[in-house]
Motif scaffolding. Structure first.
Motif, PDB file in Angstrom:
ATOM      1  N   ILE A  85       6.826  13.110  18.404  1.00 33.80           N
ATOM      2  CA  ILE A  85       5.486  12.744  18.863  1.00 33.80           C
ATOM      3  C   ILE A  85       4.729  12.004  17.771  1.00 33.80           C
ATOM      4  CG2 ILE A  85       3.235  13.685  19.529  1.00 33.80           C
ATOM      5  CD1 ILE A  85       4.801  15.892  21.034  1.00 33.80           C
ATOM      6  N   PHE A  86       4.765  12.537  16.539  1.00 31.45           N
ATOM      7  CA  PHE A  86       4.077  11.861  15.434  1.00 31.45           C
ATOM      8  C   PHE A  86       4.665  10.476  15.192  1.00 31.45           C
ATOM      9  CE2 PHE A  86       2.501  16.086  14.001  1.00 31.45           C
ATOM     10  CZ  PHE A  86       1.170  15.741  13.851  1.00 31.45           C
ATOM     11  N   SER A  87       5.991  10.377  15.264  1.00 34.00           N
ATOM     12  CA  SER A  87       6.644   9.089  15.020  1.00 34.00           C
ATOM     13  C   SER A  87       6.236   8.067  16.061  1.00 34.00           C
ATOM     14  CB  SER A  87       8.170   9.285  15.015  1.00 34.00           C
ATOM     15  OG  SER A  87       8.824   8.053  14.827  1.00 34.00           O
ATOM     16  N   VAL A  88       6.273   8.462  17.341  1.00 31.71           N
ATOM     17  CA  VAL A  88       5.913   7.543  18.422  1.00 31.71           C
ATOM     18  C   VAL A  88       4.435   7.152  18.321  1.00 31.71           C
ATOM     19  CG1 VAL A  88       5.631   7.333  20.919  1.00 31.71           C
ATOM     20  CG2 VAL A  88       7.713   8.338  19.982  1.00 31.71           C
ATOM     21  N   TYR A 132      -0.933  12.271   8.345  1.00 39.92           N
ATOM     22  CA  TYR A 132      -1.847  13.328   7.898  1.00 39.92           C
ATOM     23  C   TYR A 132      -2.830  12.830   6.840  1.00 39.92           C
ATOM     24  CZ  TYR A 132       0.732  16.937  10.391  1.00 39.92           C
ATOM     25  OH  TYR A 132       1.304  17.707  11.377  1.00 39.92           O
ATOM     26  N   ILE A 133      -2.489  11.779   6.122  1.00 34.08           N
ATOM     27  CA  ILE A 133      -3.424  11.185   5.163  1.00 34.08           C
ATOM     28  C   ILE A 133      -4.356  10.206   5.865  1.00 34.08           C
ATOM     29  CG2 ILE A 133      -3.631   9.719   3.111  1.00 34.08           C
ATOM     30  CD1 ILE A 133      -0.948  10.812   2.169  1.00 34.08           C
ATOM     31  N   ARG A 134      -3.795   9.407   6.757  1.00 37.52           N
ATOM     32  CA  ARG A 134      -4.535   8.317   7.377  1.00 37.52           C
ATOM     33  C   ARG A 134      -5.644   8.810   8.309  1.00 37.52           C
ATOM     34  NH1 ARG A 134      -1.059   6.206  10.998  1.00 37.52           N
ATOM     35  NH2 ARG A 134      -2.390   6.930  12.685  1.00 37.52           N
ATOM     36  N   VAL A 135      -5.384   9.846   9.080  1.00 37.13           N
ATOM     37  CA  VAL A 135      -6.374  10.313  10.053  1.00 37.13           C
ATOM     38  C   VAL A 135      -7.664  10.794   9.389  1.00 37.13           C
ATOM     39  CG1 VAL A 135      -6.860  12.065  11.805  1.00 37.13           C
ATOM     40  CG2 VAL A 135      -4.710  10.801  11.876  1.00 37.13           C
ATOM     41  N   ASN A 347      -2.899  18.641  -0.222  1.00 40.74           N
ATOM     42  CA  ASN A 347      -4.026  18.700   0.706  1.00 40.74           C
ATOM     43  C   ASN A 347      -4.315  17.287   1.193  1.00 40.74           C
ATOM     44  OD1 ASN A 347      -6.485  18.966   2.048  1.00 40.74           O
ATOM     45  ND2 ASN A 347      -7.251  20.519   0.641  1.00 40.74           N
ATOM     46  N   THR A 348      -3.615  16.888   2.248  1.00 39.87           N
ATOM     47  CA  THR A 348      -3.725  15.516   2.744  1.00 39.87           C
ATOM     48  C   THR A 348      -5.101  15.234   3.331  1.00 39.87           C
ATOM     49  OG1 THR A 348      -2.690  16.271   4.803  1.00 39.87           O
ATOM     50  CG2 THR A 348      -1.264  15.216   3.166  1.00 39.87           C
ATOM     51  N   SER A 349      -5.748  16.254   3.900  1.00 39.26           N
ATOM     52  CA  SER A 349      -7.081  16.053   4.457  1.00 39.26           C
ATOM     53  C   SER A 349      -8.076  15.710   3.351  1.00 39.26           C
ATOM     54  CB  SER A 349      -7.539  17.313   5.195  1.00 39.26           C
ATOM     55  OG  SER A 349      -8.851  17.146   5.709  1.00 39.26           O
ATOM     56  N   ALA A 350      -8.032  16.483   2.268  1.00 42.06           N
ATOM     57  CA  ALA A 350      -8.934  16.205   1.139  1.00 42.06           C
ATOM     58  C   ALA A 350      -8.612  14.860   0.507  1.00 42.06           C
ATOM     59  CB  ALA A 350      -8.815  17.317   0.100  1.00 42.06           C
ATOM     60  N   MET A 351      -7.322  14.524   0.440  1.00 43.09           N
ATOM     61  CA  MET A 351      -6.906  13.261  -0.159  1.00 43.09           C
ATOM     62  C   MET A 351      -7.420  12.080   0.669  1.00 43.09           C
ATOM     63  SD  MET A 351      -3.031  12.203  -1.230  1.00 43.09           S
ATOM     64  CE  MET A 351      -2.638  10.623  -1.982  1.00 43.09           C
ATOM     65  N   GLY A 352      -7.322  12.195   1.996  1.00 41.94           N
ATOM     66  CA  GLY A 352      -7.811  11.118   2.860  1.00 41.94           C
ATOM     67  C   GLY A 352      -9.316  10.955   2.767  1.00 41.94           C
ATOM     68  N   GLN A 353     -10.040  12.084   2.767  1.00 38.44           N
ATOM     69  CA  GLN A 353     -11.495  12.015   2.695  1.00 38.44           C
ATOM     70  C   GLN A 353     -11.968  11.482   1.337  1.00 38.44           C
ATOM     71  OE1 GLN A 353     -13.671  15.467   4.343  1.00 38.44           O
ATOM     72  NE2 GLN A 353     -11.693  16.210   5.059  1.00 38.44           N
ATOM     73  N   ALA A 354     -11.325  11.933   0.263  1.00 38.96           N
ATOM     74  CA  ALA A 354     -11.703  11.441  -1.065  1.00 38.96           C
ATOM     75  C   ALA A 354     -11.431   9.950  -1.192  1.00 38.96           C
ATOM     76  CB  ALA A 354     -10.935  12.207  -2.134  1.00 38.96           C
ATOM     77  N   SER A 355     -10.345   9.490  -0.556  1.00 38.71           N
ATOM     78  CA  SER A 355     -10.029   8.065  -0.576  1.00 38.71           C
ATOM     79  C   SER A 355     -11.127   7.263   0.112  1.00 38.71           C
ATOM     80  CB  SER A 355      -8.680   7.807   0.112  1.00 38.71           C
ATOM     81  OG  SER A 355      -7.625   8.465  -0.568  1.00 38.71           O
ATOM     82  N   ALA A 356     -11.641   7.806   1.216  1.00 41.11           N
ATOM     83  CA  ALA A 356     -12.729   7.128   1.934  1.00 41.11           C
ATOM     84  C   ALA A 356     -13.979   7.060   1.068  1.00 41.11           C
ATOM     85  CB  ALA A 356     -13.020   7.861   3.245  1.00 41.11           C
TER      86      ALA A 356
END
Length: 416
Positions: A85-88, A132-135, A347-356
């Motif tokens: 599902i994630f891949s598609v 998980y990072i991108r979202v 922690n991909t959520s924190a990594m994505g938010q910090a990147s933003a």
């Protein structure tokens, strides 16, 4: 969010249900059942993929797709189905409730950030991890008032898309080489690399602290008396200021184990970041070291660890008492196998938010991020069934802190 998917590109074509499932079959997976569809989907624009489109390609119900993509922990679904599902969804460019943009600014005046995701063929197992990072990156950008425009495809395709649809800033998520970063820098817009270390190109970046993570895993193995340690990593080399260097996992592993006089070159196995590659590499390792096989392995990605676990099961090798495993990433797939895999969890959520937030500072011309900066994210060692956790640590001799390489590593390890 407006998404561009060149129909002629083999790298962006949506995989079939069978092709997307790259996890080797075997009895190591937990028994699970798929959820039945409930409710009805609201009518949506057909310009971008919907949940039903993803469900049709993945061969599951729309309800299952929705619950998987929303990280519903109560859903019982197999790891292969979850991965598919994630891949598609990633390949089709699906995402819910995004604003659209067709230029450098949307109709409501918001600035646009182009999120460029590029997963090379040998990193197919990384699609879920990148998701998980991108979202959280995209969600945080929208909270900050930006319109997100996602771009997929090869570098020439991405360059063409950025030329035709200018953006105010660019976030490059995934593995990019030096030449690709240089091409993106030519747009002269704030550029942030997420996952690839680009400080040598004077490009801000956010990456995992791989060195500290590797040391934490090795220290744990050694504390359990497991000194014959192997590594499953990529077979790639990366260019940095015209100098080729190895996979950062291999460099950290080799340096630290050498300082402890424990490095055995034949215990290192290199391949693609896929479950199939992890399976084949572990089978090879077990055949080549029948008399003195490694007591533990560090895997540079969850997908490789899943494949390695199956190979050990098929070989009749007890995990964790004969061979222990620790993987890097900490995606949900590690808890969908038996025994569950111990992980260096990012922690991909924190990594994505910090990147933003970092990208926001670059766009608003914040003085603190004008100079090239490198933000490191540490990992947490989460111990599960693939490691020996119920015995007291074995005392081991400390290295001499005057050793230059180790002194530096030890400092990073303590900070981590």
């Amino acid at each position: 969010m407006n998404e561009f998917h060149p129909s002629a590109s083999p790298n962006t074509a949506a995989p079939t249900a069978a092709a997307a499932d790259t996890t080797p079959s075997g009895n190591y997976a937990k028994a699970t059942t798929s959820a039945s569809p409930t409710g009805s989907a609201k009518k949506r624009s057909r310009k971008s993929p919907t949940i039903r489109d993803v469900a049709k390609v993945a061969g599951v119900s729309a309800a299952t797709v929705s619950r998987v993509l929303n990280n519903d922990d109560t859903l019982s679904v197999s790891s292969t189905t979850r991965d598919r599902i994630f891949s598609v969804a990633t390949q089709m460019g699906y995402h819910k409730n995004r604003r659209t943009t067709h230029g450098s600014a949307s109709h409501d005046g918001h600035k646009t950030v182009a999120v460029v995701q590029r997963i090379a063929p040998f990193f197919k197992g990384e699609e879920m991890f990148a998701y998980y990072i991108r979202v959280p990156l995209e969600n945080k950008l929208e909270q900050l008032g930006y319109t997100v425009m996602r771009l997929n495809g090869s570098l020439p395709q991405v360059v063409e898309q950025l030329t035709n649809h200018p953006a105010d800033a660019i976030a490059a998520v995934g593995i990019f080489n030096s030449q690709e970063i240089v091409h993106l820098q030519k747009f002269r817009k704030p550029l942030l690399s997420i996952y690839t270390d680009t400080t040598a190109k004077r490009c801000n970046c956010v990456t995992p602290d791989i060195e500290s993570s590797v040391i934490a895993a090795l220290d744990f193995f050694i504390s359990r008396g497991q000194t014959r340690i192997g590594l499953l990593c990529t077979d790639l080399q990366f260019s940095k200021q015209n100098v080729m260097y190895d996979d950062p996992f291999l460099r950290a592993f080799r340096d630290y184990m050498t300082q402890r006089n424990l490095f055995v070159p034949s215990y290192v196995y290199r391949g693609q970041i896929t479950a199939d590659s992890g399976y084949k590499l572990m089978r090879q390792a077990m055949m080549e070291h029948r008399n003195a096989r490694p007591q533990a392995f560090l895997c540079c990605a969850d997908a490789m660890g899943v494949g390695a676990l199956q190979a050990l099961h098929e070989g009749g090798i007890d995990v964790p008492h004969e061979v222990s495993l620790i993987t890097f990433q900490g995606t949900p797939i590690t808890q969908q196998v038996y025994p569950e895999l111990s992980t260096l969890t990012l922690n991909t959520s924190a990594m994505g938010q910090a990147s933003a937030m970092l990208l926001h500072g670059m766009i608003t011309d914040n003085e603190s991020v004008k100079a090239p900066c490198h933000l490191l994210f540490g990992t947490t060692l989460e111990l599960r069934g693939s490691t020996i956790n119920d015995m007291p640590p074995v005392q081991s001799a400390e290295l001499d802190d005057s050793t230059p390489v180790y002194a530096t590593m030890k400092r990073f390890h303590r900070l981590g």
